[in-house]
Design a protein around this motif. Sequence first.
Motif, PDB file in Angstrom:
ATOM      1  N   PRO A  75      11.969   4.499  -4.935  1.00 58.47           N
ATOM      2  CA  PRO A  75      11.334   3.182  -4.803  1.00 58.47           C
ATOM      3  C   PRO A  75      11.392   2.336  -6.092  1.00 58.47           C
ATOM      4  N   HIS A  76      11.332   2.984  -7.266  1.00 57.13           N
ATOM      5  CA  HIS A  76      11.358   2.161  -8.502  1.00 57.13           C
ATOM      6  C   HIS A  76      12.717   1.488  -8.684  1.00 57.13           C
ATOM      7  N   GLU A  77      13.772   2.023  -8.025  1.00 54.12           N
ATOM      8  CA  GLU A  77      15.087   1.382  -8.110  1.00 54.12           C
ATOM      9  C   GLU A  77      15.096   0.078  -7.312  1.00 54.12           C
ATOM     10  N   PHE A  78      14.339   0.040  -6.243  1.00 55.53           N
ATOM     11  CA  PHE A  78      14.148  -1.209  -5.492  1.00 55.53           C
ATOM     12  C   PHE A  78      13.387  -2.205  -6.381  1.00 55.53           C
ATOM     13  N   ALA A  79      12.346  -1.706  -7.050  1.00 54.84           N
ATOM     14  CA  ALA A  79      11.529  -2.576  -7.905  1.00 54.84           C
ATOM     15  C   ALA A  79      12.358  -3.153  -9.056  1.00 54.84           C
ATOM     16  N   LEU A  80      13.298  -2.354  -9.580  1.00 55.34           N
ATOM     17  CA  LEU A  80      14.155  -2.843 -10.671  1.00 55.34           C
ATOM     18  C   LEU A  80      15.002  -4.018 -10.216  1.00 55.34           C
ATOM     19  N   LEU A  81      15.488  -3.962  -8.961  1.00 51.12           N
ATOM     20  CA  LEU A  81      16.292  -5.085  -8.453  1.00 51.12           C
ATOM     21  C   LEU A  81      15.397  -6.311  -8.237  1.00 51.12           C
ATOM     22  N   ALA A  82      14.188  -6.074  -7.767  1.00 51.43           N
ATOM     23  CA  ALA A  82      13.263  -7.205  -7.606  1.00 51.43           C
ATOM     24  C   ALA A  82      13.022  -7.871  -8.969  1.00 51.43           C
ATOM     25  N   GLY A 123       0.822  -1.212   0.000  1.00 58.62           N
ATOM     26  CA  GLY A 123       0.000   0.000   0.000  1.00 58.62           C
ATOM     27  C   GLY A 123       0.851   1.255   0.000  1.00 58.62           C
ATOM     28  N   SER A 124       2.167   1.106   0.146  1.00 56.78           N
ATOM     29  CA  SER A 124       3.012   2.294   0.322  1.00 56.78           C
ATOM     30  C   SER A 124       4.445   1.987  -0.101  1.00 56.78           C
ATOM     31  N   GLY A 125       5.210   3.036  -0.332  1.00 57.83           N
ATOM     32  CA  GLY A 125       6.662   2.953  -0.446  1.00 57.83           C
ATOM     33  C   GLY A 125       7.220   1.911  -1.406  1.00 57.83           C
ATOM     34  N   LEU A 126       8.180   1.128  -0.911  1.00 60.07           N
ATOM     35  CA  LEU A 126       8.892   0.165  -1.760  1.00 60.07           C
ATOM     36  C   LEU A 126       7.947  -0.916  -2.279  1.00 60.07           C
ATOM     37  N   ALA A 172       4.641  -0.652  -2.817  1.00 62.85           N
ATOM     38  CA  ALA A 172       3.740  -0.101  -3.843  1.00 62.85           C
ATOM     39  C   ALA A 172       4.482   0.034  -5.164  1.00 62.85           C
ATOM     40  N   ALA A 173       5.730   0.497  -5.112  1.00 66.71           N
ATOM     41  CA  ALA A 173       6.521   0.651  -6.349  1.00 66.71           C
ATOM     42  C   ALA A 173       6.759  -0.713  -6.991  1.00 66.71           C
ATOM     43  N   THR A 174       6.990  -1.726  -6.172  1.00 66.82           N
ATOM     44  CA  THR A 174       7.239  -3.070  -6.704  1.00 66.82           C
ATOM     45  C   THR A 174       5.966  -3.640  -7.329  1.00 66.82           C
ATOM     46  N   ALA A 175       4.846  -3.443  -6.653  1.00 68.35           N
ATOM     47  CA  ALA A 175       3.574  -3.929  -7.201  1.00 68.35           C
ATOM     48  C   ALA A 175       3.305  -3.257  -8.555  1.00 68.35           C
ATOM     49  N   ARG A 176       3.516  -1.947  -8.627  1.00 67.97           N
ATOM     50  CA  ARG A 176       3.290  -1.214  -9.894  1.00 67.97           C
ATOM     51  C   ARG A 176       4.222  -1.734 -10.986  1.00 67.97           C
ATOM     52  N   HIS A 177       5.487  -1.946 -10.628  1.00 71.12           N
ATOM     53  CA  HIS A 177       6.475  -2.367 -11.628  1.00 71.12           C
ATOM     54  C   HIS A 177       6.169  -3.776 -12.145  1.00 71.12           C
ATOM     55  N   LEU A 178       5.865  -4.686 -11.232  1.00 71.30           N
ATOM     56  CA  LEU A 178       5.574  -6.061 -11.657  1.00 71.30           C
ATOM     57  C   LEU A 178       4.318  -6.093 -12.524  1.00 71.30           C
ATOM     58  N   ALA A 179       3.326  -5.266 -12.170  1.00 70.09           N
ATOM     59  CA  ALA A 179       2.097  -5.216 -12.985  1.00 70.09           C
ATOM     60  C   ALA A 179       2.414  -4.650 -14.368  1.00 70.09           C
ATOM     61  N   ALA A 180       3.262  -3.631 -14.418  1.00 73.70           N
ATOM     62  CA  ALA A 180       3.623  -3.041 -15.721  1.00 73.70           C
ATOM     63  C   ALA A 180       4.365  -4.056 -16.586  1.00 73.70           C
ATOM     64  N   LEU A 181       5.048  -5.010 -15.938  1.00 74.89           N
ATOM     65  CA  LEU A 181       5.777  -6.048 -16.690  1.00 74.89           C
ATOM     66  C   LEU A 181       4.871  -7.230 -17.046  1.00 74.89           C
TER      67      LEU A 181
END
Length: 254
Positions: free
Chosen positions: A222-229, A14-17, A19-28
């Motif tokens: 936060p999107h930099e965390f998502a990139l590593l995920a 719902g927040s922070g790292l 939320a950014a990861t959820a958005r990034h994975l969904a975009a992928l």
Amino acid sequence: MQVDGNVALVTGAGSGLGAATARHLAALGAKVAVLDFDIENAQAVAEEIDGIAVQADVSDEAAVSAAIDAASGQLGTAPRIVVSCAGVGMAARIVGREGKLSFDVFEKTLKVNLFGTYNVMSHAARCMAALEPLSDGERGVIINTASVAWQDGQLGQAAYAASKGAIASLCLPAARELAQSGIRVMAIAPGLFHTPMMEGLPEDIAAKITANIPFPARLGEPHEFALLAEQIVANPFLNGTTIRLDGAVRLPPR
Ligand code: NAD
């Protein structure tokens, strides 16, 4: 494993790292279950990314079990990608003013950060192990969130550092155990990131923190965390270790 077409579960999303990861994975191309204690924030993120929101306190084992089962039911299959970001960052001295001890902070921090991560990992692994393996034998990947405080805990971070150190320590034995099921376990140890957790800090402390980051001399995004995920999911040889993501910061004693 590719992200596209798989189901992911992200806690603290719902927040922070998270939320950014959820958005990034969904975009992928992943279908994402957005798990958070704060259901309003979780719903807002889920709506944005065409995912689903699930409410659970990660420190409550029965609630985690039910939430993962419910998410798997709604999305048609158990998640193959699980990223644990739910966490709290309370600070307290071991022996405070006038001899006040801080067992309450220690207990709460360990319950959410460590037991919460363990609950999500164990129930996710239980569900992943029942899935059919992919063509390379992989069934899933679990990414936990430690912190650089795992190695450079500052004054006041005994509880937080202990919780994050344990997350780093359990990565290898978990990876060794779950290898037989084709499940990888990794941890990311973020440095200082620009999230609501950090926004709560007074300006002078935030400026002092940023001054210690060699390059880039700013908070992580936060999107930099998502990139590593994303890279951890994609790269099958990443397993059983904790990666610092920190712009070369080493936290000073205080
Ligand atoms: P955040 O406060 O923005 O988000 C944390 C989310 O976790 C919130 O949505 C909150 O509702 C949820 N949450 C808290 N307790 C929960 C519980 N018991 N059950 C379910 N959900 C719960 O924080 P963030 O900065 O995105 O941090 C995410 C993770 O990264 C945490 O584990 C934190 O310790 C770690 N971390 C953050 C930083 C940083 O600089 N932001 C640095 C190192 C590590």
